[in-house]
Design a protein around this motif. Structure first.
Motif, PDB file in Angstrom:
ATOM      1  N   THR A 141       0.850  -1.275   0.021  1.00 30.42           N
ATOM      2  CA  THR A 141      -0.117  -0.303  -0.054  1.00 30.42           C
ATOM      3  C   THR A 141       0.879   1.240   0.119  1.00 30.42           C
ATOM      4  OG1 THR A 141      -0.294  -0.296   2.624  1.00 30.42           O
ATOM      5  CG2 THR A 141      -2.160  -1.099   0.890  1.00 30.42           C
ATOM      6  N   LEU A 142       1.241   1.524   1.194  1.00 27.88           N
ATOM      7  CA  LEU A 142       2.489   2.768   1.383  1.00 27.88           C
ATOM      8  C   LEU A 142       3.717   2.647   0.635  1.00 27.88           C
ATOM      9  CD1 LEU A 142       2.600   5.672   2.293  1.00 27.88           C
ATOM     10  CD2 LEU A 142       3.280   4.751   4.482  1.00 27.88           C
ATOM     11  N   GLN A 143       4.204   1.374   1.057  1.00 22.52           N
ATOM     12  CA  GLN A 143       5.491   0.923   0.230  1.00 22.52           C
ATOM     13  C   GLN A 143       5.237  -0.200  -0.614  1.00 22.52           C
ATOM     14  OE1 GLN A 143       7.658  -0.371   3.979  1.00 22.52           O
ATOM     15  NE2 GLN A 143       8.507   1.725   4.373  1.00 22.52           N
ATOM     16  N   PRO A 144       6.346  -0.289  -1.477  1.00 28.18           N
ATOM     17  CA  PRO A 144       6.199  -1.437  -2.591  1.00 28.18           C
ATOM     18  C   PRO A 144       6.258  -2.621  -1.838  1.00 28.18           C
ATOM     19  CG  PRO A 144       8.330  -0.214  -2.743  1.00 28.18           C
ATOM     20  CD  PRO A 144       7.385   0.350  -1.445  1.00 28.18           C
ATOM     21  N   ASN A 145       5.467  -3.722  -2.583  1.00 27.27           N
ATOM     22  CA  ASN A 145       5.553  -5.130  -2.555  1.00 27.27           C
ATOM     23  C   ASN A 145       6.128  -5.926  -3.841  1.00 27.27           C
ATOM     24  OD1 ASN A 145       4.916  -7.832  -2.130  1.00 27.27           O
ATOM     25  ND2 ASN A 145       3.786  -7.379  -0.408  1.00 27.27           N
ATOM     26  N   PRO A 146       7.157  -6.584  -3.912  1.00 27.60           N
ATOM     27  CA  PRO A 146       7.666  -7.241  -4.856  1.00 27.60           C
ATOM     28  C   PRO A 146       6.401  -8.053  -5.849  1.00 27.60           C
ATOM     29  CG  PRO A 146       8.691  -8.202  -3.067  1.00 27.60           C
ATOM     30  CD  PRO A 146       7.828  -6.980  -2.704  1.00 27.60           C
ATOM     31  N   LEU A 169       7.693   7.250   8.623  1.00 34.40           N
ATOM     32  CA  LEU A 169       6.978   7.177   7.327  1.00 34.40           C
ATOM     33  C   LEU A 169       6.016   8.251   7.039  1.00 34.40           C
ATOM     34  CD1 LEU A 169       6.176   3.382   7.425  1.00 34.40           C
ATOM     35  CD2 LEU A 169       8.289   4.546   6.478  1.00 34.40           C
ATOM     36  N   THR A 170       6.136   8.588   5.908  1.00 34.87           N
ATOM     37  CA  THR A 170       5.075   9.788   5.488  1.00 34.87           C
ATOM     38  C   THR A 170       4.197   9.331   4.238  1.00 34.87           C
ATOM     39  OG1 THR A 170       6.887  11.273   5.822  1.00 34.87           O
ATOM     40  CG2 THR A 170       5.244  12.125   4.384  1.00 34.87           C
ATOM     41  N   VAL A 171       2.937   9.756   4.762  1.00 34.37           N
ATOM     42  CA  VAL A 171       1.664   9.306   3.948  1.00 34.37           C
ATOM     43  C   VAL A 171       1.830  10.457   3.025  1.00 34.37           C
ATOM     44  CG1 VAL A 171      -0.651   8.694   3.835  1.00 34.37           C
ATOM     45  CG2 VAL A 171       0.486   7.798   5.680  1.00 34.37           C
ATOM     46  N   PRO A 172       1.713  10.290   1.706  1.00 39.34           N
ATOM     47  CA  PRO A 172       1.864  11.303   0.552  1.00 39.34           C
ATOM     48  C   PRO A 172       0.229  11.994   0.586  1.00 39.34           C
ATOM     49  CG  PRO A 172       1.698   9.025  -0.308  1.00 39.34           C
ATOM     50  CD  PRO A 172       1.832   8.916   0.972  1.00 39.34           C
ATOM     51  N   ASP A 173       0.342  13.115   0.048  1.00 34.73           N
ATOM     52  CA  ASP A 173      -0.791  14.108  -0.147  1.00 34.73           C
ATOM     53  C   ASP A 173      -1.473  13.828  -1.376  1.00 34.73           C
ATOM     54  OD1 ASP A 173       0.802  14.782  -2.248  1.00 34.73           O
ATOM     55  OD2 ASP A 173       0.859  17.025  -1.587  1.00 34.73           O
ATOM     56  N   SER A 181      -4.396   6.943   5.965  1.00 34.14           N
ATOM     57  CA  SER A 181      -3.411   7.115   6.834  1.00 34.14           C
ATOM     58  C   SER A 181      -2.820   5.572   7.171  1.00 34.14           C
ATOM     59  CB  SER A 181      -4.260   7.553   8.392  1.00 34.14           C
ATOM     60  OG  SER A 181      -5.032   6.558   8.762  1.00 34.14           O
ATOM     61  N   CYS A 182      -1.456   5.727   7.904  1.00 35.72           N
ATOM     62  CA  CYS A 182      -0.948   4.503   8.454  1.00 35.72           C
ATOM     63  C   CYS A 182      -0.699   4.641   9.758  1.00 35.72           C
ATOM     64  CB  CYS A 182       0.317   4.175   7.664  1.00 35.72           C
ATOM     65  SG  CYS A 182       0.134   3.733   5.805  1.00 35.72           S
ATOM     66  N   TYR A 183      -0.698   3.419  10.648  1.00 38.71           N
ATOM     67  CA  TYR A 183      -0.269   3.494  12.085  1.00 38.71           C
ATOM     68  C   TYR A 183       0.792   2.599  12.318  1.00 38.71           C
ATOM     69  CZ  TYR A 183      -0.648   2.660  17.001  1.00 38.71           C
ATOM     70  OH  TYR A 183      -0.106   2.536  18.516  1.00 38.71           O
ATOM     71  N   SER A 184       1.637   3.183  12.683  1.00 39.55           N
ATOM     72  CA  SER A 184       3.085   2.292  12.949  1.00 39.55           C
ATOM     73  C   SER A 184       3.734   1.956  11.751  1.00 39.55           C
ATOM     74  CB  SER A 184       2.933   1.233  14.219  1.00 39.55           C
ATOM     75  OG  SER A 184       4.130   0.922  14.583  1.00 39.55           O
ATOM     76  N   THR A 185       4.064   0.593  11.600  1.00 36.07           N
ATOM     77  CA  THR A 185       4.485   0.014  10.597  1.00 36.07           C
ATOM     78  C   THR A 185       3.517  -1.358  10.285  1.00 36.07           C
ATOM     79  OG1 THR A 185       6.049  -1.334  11.760  1.00 36.07           O
ATOM     80  CG2 THR A 185       6.867   0.650  10.710  1.00 36.07           C
ATOM     81  N   ILE A 186       2.378  -1.438  10.799  1.00 37.33           N
ATOM     82  CA  ILE A 186       1.353  -2.683  10.551  1.00 37.33           C
ATOM     83  C   ILE A 186       0.357  -2.140   9.701  1.00 37.33           C
ATOM     84  CG2 ILE A 186       0.057  -4.349  12.115  1.00 37.33           C
ATOM     85  CD1 ILE A 186       1.612  -3.363  14.559  1.00 37.33           C
ATOM     86  N   TRP A 187      -0.410  -1.370  10.083  1.00 35.56           N
ATOM     87  CA  TRP A 187      -1.727  -0.951   9.232  1.00 35.56           C
ATOM     88  C   TRP A 187      -1.679   0.394   8.793  1.00 35.56           C
ATOM     89  CZ3 TRP A 187      -3.857  -1.624  14.992  1.00 35.56           C
ATOM     90  CH2 TRP A 187      -3.831  -3.017  15.281  1.00 35.56           C
ATOM     91  N   CYS A 188      -2.468   0.195   7.350  1.00 40.74           N
ATOM     92  CA  CYS A 188      -2.725   1.433   6.767  1.00 40.74           C
ATOM     93  C   CYS A 188      -4.037   1.204   6.000  1.00 40.74           C
ATOM     94  CB  CYS A 188      -1.764   1.292   5.278  1.00 40.74           C
ATOM     95  SG  CYS A 188       0.076   1.696   5.589  1.00 40.74           S
ATOM     96  N   TRP A 189      -4.560   2.373   5.732  1.00 42.46           N
ATOM     97  CA  TRP A 189      -5.967   2.337   5.047  1.00 42.46           C
ATOM     98  C   TRP A 189      -6.035   3.142   3.815  1.00 42.46           C
ATOM     99  CZ3 TRP A 189      -4.645   2.862  10.421  1.00 42.46           C
ATOM    100  CH2 TRP A 189      -5.295   1.995  11.331  1.00 42.46           C
ATOM    101  N   TYR A 190      -6.850   2.593   2.742  1.00 41.79           N
ATOM    102  CA  TYR A 190      -7.133   3.496   1.647  1.00 41.79           C
ATOM    103  C   TYR A 190      -8.328   4.129   2.038  1.00 41.79           C
ATOM    104  CZ  TYR A 190      -4.537   0.002  -1.411  1.00 41.79           C
ATOM    105  OH  TYR A 190      -3.451  -0.518  -2.187  1.00 41.79           O
TER     106      TYR A 190
END
Length: 721
Positions: A275-280, A657-661, A698-707
């Protein structure tokens, strides 16, 4: 000193009764009553008009009918007409264009709760001037359907001085639809994306020939498949009310509200990688579901009985008493992910949560309102005593592990074992507050002085271990604000205010956390010119709040810790105008810098998650006044949501980590169908995120993100009579 709650309630009620009886002795026959400020004439707002009047008064910030331009505090108002125009379905949608608000903290997966921030903090919610009480550690959190509301007021900055509990960010004040002494009726049917179907019904009028009794009945029904696969949300509710007005000085309204959500959609999250970071292995779809459809449960039931009494005592003095009993129960079962398995960016580890909770609360507020002069000074005063009692029970379990899930090829249906109870508690909280406020006016000066003393005691019992913890607290909060109103409508102001917020959460030892205390300095100006209907507040503020790290589910339960202090610095601008017939405009901009300044767990320098650094919006709608397209309205909105952070302090090997605008476009259209002979009918179309922009809310810590929410189109046909 801890008082027995029955004694407290009796004492508060008795004081209110004595105030009322003593002041009624001053009644002079033949004097007329002032308008009841807590119940705007909703029927008058429901006629089809060609332009929206800018709201210039609000009752929440001062508990009196004070012009917004004369209030040394930033307050925003969302009217019933705007809610209808934008086909608003929940509070987050209602506040998307409001300065200082970070809506949809958990994106498109948390419609069951009003999860948003106000000036970087979680605001308390009030309904008809009385606080909505939530579960301390869990999921029994009430949510009032937007279809049962008449308007929404957002008071920015500390409001504890009048209400007793609130964060430095402010409060969200909701107003119920109440009876009017005008006959009216309305039906609306809405359909839209994700299989959304909704119905609204609202009818009211006079019951007797003498015109002393009036009623109102509201009902709603709503269901949707939501944006997450294999989930749905469903809700129904109704709200009958009756008002008795035996003379022009007295009004008593009784309101009952029932609402049930047998399905609550999804409350899950996305992993960080993909989501926020790439996944191969690719990007995770926006409709991905991390739970188990056969195990998922969210069943919430809430009911309330409300009494709103007002009595005009003479030309200058009045008495109000608001009372409500509110009960919320929730049954919750869920499977949620806990990040990818070590060394595997395909398979998610998953845990299980289960909770059964009930929260009951009594809230009572007695107010004496008056005005008088001392020489050249004009005084508008409010004095009161209020009481809150909360009783709640919680049985919750959090366990490991549900079967892993392949995020790119999910297969559901594995058996799930409900975990054993992690805790079983009973909690009681009592709060009594005495408050007073004086609004002084001299020439162009407006000075507000407010003070309040709160006494709080609580007790928590662990029903499994029989361990008991208690709290006993008292706190004085205050506010001082000075404003000068120039003849041209310009009004600069400065204010200082404090807040007090008792904590219901417990630490790992089962002890109740200490209260959070806040303070704020706000400097700004308001502008309300006389050459068109508009209002433009523009404050700058700084506030501080001791911070409690939020309750996070784990296999050991829900716990919190006192974590230090958060500082919020910011600048806001908000303006609304009706410069010519048929044209309504709204614009806002917010800059916020929320930073952890004190902490005992390595968070100094971190920015709380889900708080955008900047937000901005413009919105306008124009309704044609004549010609072949008379009655047709077209509008558009542009929303900018700035970057946010994940709540983690940067450290070697662990950068924040920064969640982009992102920038989103909305469209709306409306048409008065009376122009083609269908009298009483109108139609509205609202399209949000027009270009279906995929973004991270948003993203919380390094576990959860939300679209964030995707493209959503809703159309409503409404009939009024």
């Amino acid at each position: 000193m801890i008082w027995n709650r029955k004694v407290r309630c009796a004492a508060v009620s008795a004081v209110g009764t004595v105030l009322s009886m003593a002041a009624q002795a001053q009644d002079a026959p033949g004097q007329t009553a002032q308008l009841q400020v807590a119940a705007p004439d909703s029927a008058a707002e429901q006629v089809i008009v060609t332009g929206q009047r800018v709201d210039t008064h609000a009752t929440t910030g001062t508990k009196s009918d004070t012009p917004l331009v004369e209030t040394p505090q930033s307050i925003s108002v969302i009217s019933q007409q705007e809610l209808d125009e934008r086909v608003v379905e929940n509070l987050n949608e209602a506040l998307r264009y409001t300065a200082g608000v970070g809506p949809e903290t958990r994106g498109n997966t948390a419609g069951r709760y009003d999860q948003l921030t106000l000036r970087g903090f979680t605001p308390d919610e009030y309904l008809d001037g009385l606080r909505l009480v939530s579960s301390a550690n869990g999921y029994a959190v009430p949510q009032i359907d937007i279809g049962l509301l008449d308007r929404v007021e957002i008071v920015k900055g500390p409001a504890s001085v009048l209400y007793g509990q609130g964060s430095p960010g402010g409060i969200v004040a909701l107003s119920s639809k109440l009876p009017t002494f005008t006959d009216f009726g309305e039906m609306a049917l809405t359909g839209g994306s994700y299989g959304t179907v909704r119905g609204d019904f609202d009818v009211g009028g006079v019951l007797d020939s003498a015109g002393t009794l009036s009623y109102r009945f509201d009902a709603i029904g709503d269901r949707t498949d939501t944006e997450t696969r294999l989930t749905e949300a469903e809700r129904y509710g109704f709200s009958p009310s009756i008002s008795w007005k035996p003379d022009d000085k007295t009004q008593w309204t009784l309101l009952y509200t029932y609402q049930r959500d047998p399905e609550g959609g999804d409350y899950g999250a996305m992993p960080l990688q993909g989501t926020l970071q790439p996944n191969p292995n690719g990007r995770i779809p926006r409709d991905f579901y991390d739970g188990e459809p056969d195990y998922e449960r969210f069943d919430r039931e809430q009911s309330a009985i409300t009494s709103l009494f007002s009595r005009q005592l003479d030309e200058d003095w009045s008495f109000r008493q608001n009372f409500r009993y509110f009960y919320t129960s929730t049954s919750y079962r869920s499977v949620y992910h806990d990040g990818f398995a070590p060394g595997d960016l395909t398979t998610l580890d998953r845990n299980v949560a289960a909770a059964d909770e009930g929260v009951g609360s009594y809230t009572l507020d007695n107010q004496l309102i008056g005005k008088f002069d001392t020489g050249a000074l004009h005084h508008s005063v409010v004095a009161g005593i209020d009481y809150q009692n909360t009783h709640q029970t919680e049985l919750a379990g959090f366990g490991c592990c549900a079967s892993p899930l392949n995020v790119f090829d999910p297969v559901y249906g594995a058996p799930v074992t409900t975990p054993a109870a992690s805790f079983q508690t009973r909690f009681d909280l009592n709060q009594v507050g005495l408050y007073a406020q004086d609004q002084l006016a001299w020439k162009g000066f407006r000075l507000v002085l407010s003070g309040r003393e709160d006494w709080v005691d609580g007790d928590q019992l662990d029903l499994a271990s029989h361990a008991d913890s208690a709290l006993s607290q008292s706190k004085f909060t205050y506010r001082a604000g000075l404003l000068y109103l120039f003849d041209n409508g310009m009004a600069p102001y400065v204010s200082y205010s404090t807040s007090f917020e008792p904590q219901l959460s417990t630490d790992k030892n089962g002890d109740i956390l200490p209260p959070t205390l806040g303070k704020q300095v706000e400097v700004g100006w308001k502008y309300q010119p006389d050459f068109w209907d508009s209002l433009s507040p523009s404050p700058a503020m700084t506030s501080r709040k001791p911070m409690s790290r939020p309750a996070i589910p784990s296999t050991s339960g829900l716990t919190s810790i006192a974590a230090g202090e958060v500082e919020s610095l910011g600048l806001e601008f908000e303006g609304s105008a009706h410069p010519l017939p048929g044209l309504d405009l709204r614009g806002s901009y917010t800059y916020l810098q929320n930073t952890v300044t004190k902490d005992d767990s390595g968070l100094v320098g971190a920015h709380p998650y889900g708080v955008p650094r900047e937000t901005g919006s413009v919105f306008g709608i124009y309704t044609f006044q004549d010609g072949p397209v008379a009655g047709f309205g077209i509008g558009a909105g542009l929303r900018y949501i700035g970057r946010s952070y994940n709540g983690v302090a940067a450290s070697p090997g662990n950068p924040a980590l920064t969640v982009p605008d992102t920038t989103l476009v909305d469209l709306l259209a409306s048409y008065d169908l009376a122009k083609i002979g269908l009298h009483g009918f109108s139609a509205n179309l609202d399209v949000t995120n027009l270009f279906d922009r995929r973004y991270i809310s948003s993203c919380y810590s390094t576990i959860w993100c939300w679209y964030g929410p995707g493209l959503d189109a809703e159309a409503t046909v409404r009939y009024r009579w």
